[in-house]
Design a protein around this motif. Structure first.
Motif, PDB file in Angstrom:
ATOM      1  N   PHE A   1     119.107  40.905  90.894  1.00 54.33           N
ATOM      2  CA  PHE A   1     118.695  40.892  89.482  1.00 54.33           C
ATOM      3  C   PHE A   1     117.225  40.518  89.317  1.00 54.33           C
ATOM      4  N   THR A   2     116.422  40.641  90.395  1.00 49.15           N
ATOM      5  CA  THR A   2     114.969  40.594  90.268  1.00 49.15           C
ATOM      6  C   THR A   2     114.477  42.045  90.319  1.00 49.15           C
ATOM      7  N   PHE A   3     113.169  42.228  90.183  1.00 49.53           N
ATOM      8  CA  PHE A   3     112.600  43.587  90.150  1.00 49.53           C
ATOM      9  C   PHE A   3     111.651  43.800  91.321  1.00 49.53           C
ATOM     10  N   ILE A   4     111.549  45.044  91.790  1.00 51.74           N
ATOM     11  CA  ILE A   4     110.430  45.411  92.661  1.00 51.74           C
ATOM     12  C   ILE A   4     109.792  46.681  92.124  1.00 51.74           C
ATOM     13  N   GLU A   5     108.600  46.949  92.604  1.00 52.28           N
ATOM     14  CA  GLU A   5     107.894  48.175  92.236  1.00 52.28           C
ATOM     15  C   GLU A   5     108.223  49.229  93.297  1.00 52.28           C
ATOM     16  N   MET A   6     108.825  50.339  92.863  1.00 45.98           N
ATOM     17  CA  MET A   6     109.076  51.475  93.747  1.00 45.98           C
ATOM     18  C   MET A   6     108.030  52.539  93.406  1.00 45.98           C
ATOM     19  N   PRO A   7     107.834  53.540  94.271  1.00 45.71           N
ATOM     20  CA  PRO A   7     106.839  54.584  93.967  1.00 45.71           C
ATOM     21  C   PRO A   7     107.073  55.232  92.593  1.00 45.71           C
ATOM     22  N   TYR A   8     108.330  55.218  92.118  1.00 50.15           N
ATOM     23  CA  TYR A   8     108.655  55.847  90.827  1.00 50.15           C
ATOM     24  C   TYR A   8     108.673  54.848  89.677  1.00 50.15           C
ATOM     25  N   GLY A   9     108.343  53.566  89.932  1.00 42.76           N
ATOM     26  CA  GLY A   9     108.310  52.576  88.841  1.00 42.76           C
ATOM     27  C   GLY A   9     109.116  51.344  89.187  1.00 42.76           C
ATOM     28  N   PRO A  10     109.287  50.422  88.205  1.00 41.61           N
ATOM     29  CA  PRO A  10     110.036  49.193  88.478  1.00 41.61           C
ATOM     30  C   PRO A  10     111.520  49.491  88.723  1.00 41.61           C
ATOM     31  N   GLN A  11     112.095  48.732  89.637  1.00 41.34           N
ATOM     32  CA  GLN A  11     113.496  48.946  90.015  1.00 41.34           C
ATOM     33  C   GLN A  11     114.195  47.593  90.039  1.00 41.34           C
ATOM     34  N   VAL A  12     115.337  47.486  89.351  1.00 38.29           N
ATOM     35  CA  VAL A  12     116.157  46.273  89.453  1.00 38.29           C
ATOM     36  C   VAL A  12     116.769  46.230  90.844  1.00 38.29           C
ATOM     37  N   LEU A  13     116.775  45.050  91.441  1.00 41.58           N
ATOM     38  CA  LEU A  13     117.446  44.881  92.735  1.00 41.58           C
ATOM     39  C   LEU A  13     118.856  44.360  92.490  1.00 41.58           C
ATOM     40  N   TRP A  14     119.837  45.060  93.054  1.00 38.49           N
ATOM     41  CA  TRP A  14     121.242  44.780  92.794  1.00 38.49           C
ATOM     42  C   TRP A  14     121.895  44.131  94.007  1.00 38.49           C
ATOM     43  N   PRO A  15     123.013  43.441  93.792  1.00 40.38           N
ATOM     44  CA  PRO A  15     123.839  43.067  94.947  1.00 40.38           C
ATOM     45  C   PRO A  15     124.264  44.364  95.658  1.00 40.38           C
ATOM     46  N   ASP A  16     124.523  44.299  96.955  1.00 38.24           N
ATOM     47  CA  ASP A  16     125.038  45.483  97.665  1.00 38.24           C
ATOM     48  C   ASP A  16     126.284  45.969  96.913  1.00 38.24           C
ATOM     49  N   HIS A  17     126.355  47.243  96.617  1.00 38.36           N
ATOM     50  CA  HIS A  17     127.504  47.780  95.864  1.00 38.36           C
ATOM     51  C   HIS A  17     127.692  49.254  96.186  1.00 38.36           C
ATOM     52  N   CYS A  18     128.919  49.720  95.993  1.00 40.52           N
ATOM     53  CA  CYS A  18     129.250  51.149  96.137  1.00 40.52           C
ATOM     54  C   CYS A  18     128.684  51.750  97.422  1.00 40.52           C
ATOM     55  N   VAL A  19     128.906  51.051  98.517  1.00 40.27           N
ATOM     56  CA  VAL A  19     128.485  51.575  99.822  1.00 40.27           C
ATOM     57  C   VAL A  19     129.448  52.706 100.216  1.00 40.27           C
ATOM     58  N   GLN A  20     128.874  53.826 100.610  1.00 38.18           N
ATOM     59  CA  GLN A  20     129.630  55.046 100.927  1.00 38.18           C
ATOM     60  C   GLN A  20     130.869  54.756 101.765  1.00 38.18           C
ATOM     61  N   GLY A  21     132.021  55.180 101.278  1.00 39.28           N
ATOM     62  CA  GLY A  21     133.272  55.042 102.026  1.00 39.28           C
ATOM     63  C   GLY A  21     133.947  53.692 101.901  1.00 39.28           C
ATOM     64  N   SER A  22     133.311  52.730 101.221  1.00 36.06           N
ATOM     65  CA  SER A  22     133.914  51.394 101.093  1.00 36.06           C
ATOM     66  C   SER A  22     134.957  51.374  99.974  1.00 36.06           C
ATOM     67  N   VAL A  23     135.790  50.331  99.986  1.00 38.12           N
ATOM     68  CA  VAL A  23     136.778  50.165  98.909  1.00 38.12           C
ATOM     69  C   VAL A  23     136.053  50.001  97.568  1.00 38.12           C
ATOM     70  N   GLY A  24     134.927  49.299  97.582  1.00 39.51           N
ATOM     71  CA  GLY A  24     134.167  49.091  96.352  1.00 39.51           C
ATOM     72  C   GLY A  24     133.657  50.386  95.737  1.00 39.51           C
ATOM     73  N   ALA A  25     133.411  51.375  96.582  1.00 38.86           N
ATOM     74  CA  ALA A  25     132.895  52.658  96.090  1.00 38.86           C
ATOM     75  C   ALA A  25     134.006  53.577  95.593  1.00 38.86           C
ATOM     76  N   ALA A  26     135.262  53.234  95.907  1.00 39.95           N
ATOM     77  CA  ALA A  26     136.390  54.076  95.474  1.00 39.95           C
ATOM     78  C   ALA A  26     136.567  53.973  93.963  1.00 39.95           C
ATOM     79  N   PHE A  27     137.112  55.014  93.370  1.00 43.45           N
ATOM     80  CA  PHE A  27     137.438  54.962  91.948  1.00 43.45           C
ATOM     81  C   PHE A  27     138.498  53.888  91.710  1.00 43.45           C
ATOM     82  N   HIS A  28     138.473  53.287  90.524  1.00 43.99           N
ATOM     83  CA  HIS A  28     139.530  52.346  90.130  1.00 43.99           C
ATOM     84  C   HIS A  28     140.883  53.026  90.352  1.00 43.99           C
ATOM     85  N   GLU A  29     141.837  52.305  90.902  1.00 40.94           N
ATOM     86  CA  GLU A  29     143.086  52.958  91.323  1.00 40.94           C
ATOM     87  C   GLU A  29     143.881  53.539  90.161  1.00 40.94           C
ATOM     88  N   GLY A  30     143.610  53.063  88.936  1.00 35.28           N
ATOM     89  CA  GLY A  30     144.334  53.594  87.787  1.00 35.28           C
ATOM     90  C   GLY A  30     143.688  54.826  87.180  1.00 35.28           C
TER      91      GLY A  30
END
Ligand code: VGL
Ligand code: ZN
Length: 197
Positions: free
Chosen positions: A66-95
């Motif tokens: 939840f801090t910011f960095i400057e990316m070549p395309y502008g400011p970017q919020v830094l997030w906790p690791d999330h929705c990593v490809q193939g992980s349970v967290g990245a799966a759709f809600h089961e319902g």
């Protein structure tokens, strides 16, 4: 007469309670979105889908979430690791019903975040969704999902700029709401001509 499509944004485990980037009440939108799907011939689901070590992850930069960095395309919020490809967290809600016509995966480029279903955060690299919808005669879009102030907001504003007639079902969205981001997003969507319901 143009066709109508529903875009269901990022209803994934990591954005629901218990997830890595949980949105308060994120799971509450599931039954309403499932019911809404019945009203549309075309249903598109989006899925945040990051490689490990993605440039939007705070851990990649040794920074606090939840801090910011400057990316070549502008400011970017830094997030906790999330929705990593193939992980349970990245799966759709089961319902969530996932019989939809198309799944757009976004945020796959490690160097560019991608909130919008239409463009990466550089606002120029397309996902192809615009062409998919246009070639199927879709002119009207209804958008629901997570999070109101990030991926829903960016998708709705881009869609309006691309000339679609856009409605956001705010009752079927939930927000992260960091530093007034929800109020800013609602104002920005209105200014872009998006109908908020
Ligand atoms: C989202 C932050 C980071 C979202 C995705 O779905 O709104 N927010 N990645
Ligand atoms: Zn993300």
């Amino acid at each position: 007469m143009s066709e109508s499509a529903l875009i269901v944004v990022d209803v994934q485990n990591d954005f629901c309670p218990g997830g890595a980037l949980a949105v308060a009440g994120g799971d509450e939108v599931v039954p309403g979105i499932n019911a809404l799907m019945e009203d549309f011939d075309t249903v598109v689901l989006t899925q945040d889908w990051h490689p490990a070590g993605h440039g939007s992850f705070a851990s990649t930069h040794g920074a606090d979430p939840f801090t910011f960095i400057e990316m070549p395309y502008g400011p970017q919020v830094l997030w906790p690791d999330h929705c990593v490809q193939g992980s349970v967290g990245a799966a759709f809600h089961e319902g969530l019903r996932t019989e939809g016509d198309l799944i757009i995966r976004k945020g796959c480029n490690p160097a560019i975040d991608s909130y919008s279903a239409f463009f990466e955060n550089d606002r120029t690299t397309p996902t192809g969704l615009d062409g998919y919808l246009r070639t199927r005669g879709v002119g009207n879009l209804t958008i629901a999902g997570l999070a109101t102030d990030f991926c829903v907001n960016y998708s709705a504003v881009d869609a309006a700029k691309l000339g679609f007639n856009v409605t956001v079902r705010t009752d079927l969205c939930r927000a992260i709401d960091m530093d007034g981001s929800l109020a800013a997003a609602l104002a920005g969507m209105k200014a872009a001509g998006v109908t908020l319901v």
